[in-house]
Design a protein around this motif. Structure first.
Motif, short mmCIF file in Angstrom:
data_model
loop_
_atom_site.label_atom_id
_atom_site.label_comp_id
_atom_site.label_asym_id
_atom_site.label_seq_id
_atom_site.Cartn_x
_atom_site.Cartn_y
_atom_site.Cartn_z
N GLU A 170 0.89 4.10 -2.92
CA GLU A 170 0.64 5.52 -2.64
C GLU A 170 1.79 6.39 -3.15
O GLU A 170 1.56 7.45 -3.70
CB GLU A 170 0.44 5.74 -1.13
N GLN A 215 0.83 -1.20 0.00
CA GLN A 215 0.00 0.00 0.00
C GLN A 215 0.87 1.26 0.00
O GLN A 215 0.60 2.21 -0.72
CB GLN A 215 -0.94 0.01 1.21
N ARG A 243 -4.47 11.19 -4.08
CA ARG A 243 -5.58 10.23 -4.00
C ARG A 243 -6.91 10.96 -4.20
O ARG A 243 -7.80 10.47 -4.89
CB ARG A 243 -5.54 9.54 -2.64
#
Length: 95
Positions: free
Chosen positions: A23, A19, A30
């Motif tokens: 990112e 994750q 996001r």
């Protein structure tokens, strides 16, 4: 810690690392991606997909995204070769 707990902890650490890398790979925030997906969903409902990224590019222009080419390339790397695939293949990465 027994073996089962250790495996569970390792799996959790791996998921967190994946994750984090995801990112860090994002070429825009996001929140901007979520906005793109929301706008694209509405446009596709009205117009359908012509199997290009025309709507995605227009939305990115409207959002004043300066690294549009980088975003399009990132979307393609994640399966978003046309507008409908951006929703089907890429949006699920954000869930």
């Amino acid at each position: 810690m027994d073996e089962k707990q250790r495996k569970k902890e390792l799996k959790k650490q791996l998921q967190l690392e994946q994750q984090r890398k995801f990112e860090e790979s994002l070429p825009m925030s996001r929140e901007q991606f979520i906005h793109l997906f929301d706008e694209l969903d509405g446009c596709l409902e009205e117009q359908g997909c012509n199997h290009t990224n025309t709507l995605t590019v227009r939305i990115l222009d409207d959002m004043k995204v300066t690294n549009k080419e980088e975003v399009i390339e990132w979307l393609r790397e994640h399966g978003g070769y046309c507008d409908c695939e951006v929703l089907w293949n890429v949006e699920e990465c954000f869930e």
